[in-house]
Design an enzyme around this catalytic site. Sequence first.
Site, mmCIF file in Angstrom:
data_model
loop_
_atom_site.group_PDB
_atom_site.id
_atom_site.type_symbol
_atom_site.label_atom_id
_atom_site.label_comp_id
_atom_site.label_asym_id
_atom_site.label_seq_id
_atom_site.Cartn_x
_atom_site.Cartn_y
_atom_site.Cartn_z
ATOM 1 N N ILE A 65 0.603 -0.982 0.105
ATOM 2 C CA ILE A 65 -0.098 0.054 -0.019
ATOM 3 C C ILE A 65 0.976 1.134 -0.058
ATOM 4 O O ILE A 65 1.987 1.277 0.870
ATOM 5 C CB ILE A 65 -1.019 0.119 1.222
ATOM 6 C CG1 ILE A 65 -1.893 1.178 1.268
ATOM 7 C CG2 ILE A 65 0.050 -0.107 2.339
ATOM 8 C CD1 ILE A 65 -3.038 1.282 2.227
ATOM 9 N N SER A 66 0.564 2.147 -0.870
ATOM 10 C CA SER A 66 1.501 3.350 -1.054
ATOM 11 C C SER A 66 1.697 4.406 0.288
ATOM 12 O O SER A 66 0.699 4.166 0.809
ATOM 13 C CB SER A 66 1.033 4.025 -2.193
ATOM 14 O OG SER A 66 1.127 3.530 -3.580
ATOM 15 N N GLN A 67 2.814 4.941 0.285
ATOM 16 C CA GLN A 67 2.878 5.903 1.441
ATOM 17 C C GLN A 67 1.720 6.885 1.106
ATOM 18 O O GLN A 67 1.193 7.220 0.255
ATOM 19 C CB GLN A 67 4.151 6.760 1.100
ATOM 20 C CG GLN A 67 4.450 7.853 1.999
ATOM 21 C CD GLN A 67 5.652 8.727 1.145
ATOM 22 O OE1 GLN A 67 5.704 8.665 0.235
ATOM 23 N NE2 GLN A 67 6.466 9.502 2.192
#
Length: 231
Positions: A65-67
Amino acid sequence: MHRDGTGWQKAADLMVRRQIEARGIADPRVCAAMRSVPRHVFVPEAVAGAAYEDRPLSIGYGQTISQPYMVARVTELLCLSEGGNVLEVGAGSGYQTAVLAAMGMRVIGLERIEALALVARKRLDSLGLAGEIRTADGRFGWAPGAPYDGIVVSAAAEEVEPAWMEQLSGTGVLVVPLAGPFFGERLLVRRKNGNLHEDEWYDFCRYVPLLEGVESEDPEASSPKAPEDPK
């Protein structure tokens, strides 16, 4: 945030103020959506306590899951109004799809790993968000939902796939982390104008690579073919 998930609203507010607004993202719609979507719901329980930290997290299957900042930045660069028709390539956990849906956009998320797509779909349903998740090879886009006002690619691509440009509307916007002759990747925003387009480069970033094919729960069923129209 407590282990049972209570107190997440305070954690989300701190995330937005310290990681997103402090870095210059001021679009109130983006910030409101990032505050309203419970990020801890989109990560495995083992790392839920770190969901609001300033970093990507593993969601299994070699994906992340992206920053939070990067999700907000991509959403800001997309710059679409409520009701916009959006395709996300590489939906993963479903979090980016959820943020876009929380802003009132019509979103179709494509995820090549069937197990992740199934879980992402359940998460969106549990939150009452209207985003749609399909298992498909994102390199081919999703023609049944076209034309799109915006396409977001949440994986590092080596090139802009022809299907993406074909499926954008005449004034559509593509946001994609593109590999190039520099370290890592960089966000490319391609704005379409009829048969022409204009490119602008933004943040350097790191994403997992965009891969071909579909990884079903039956490993022998994987294939790199284009998606068929739904019946």
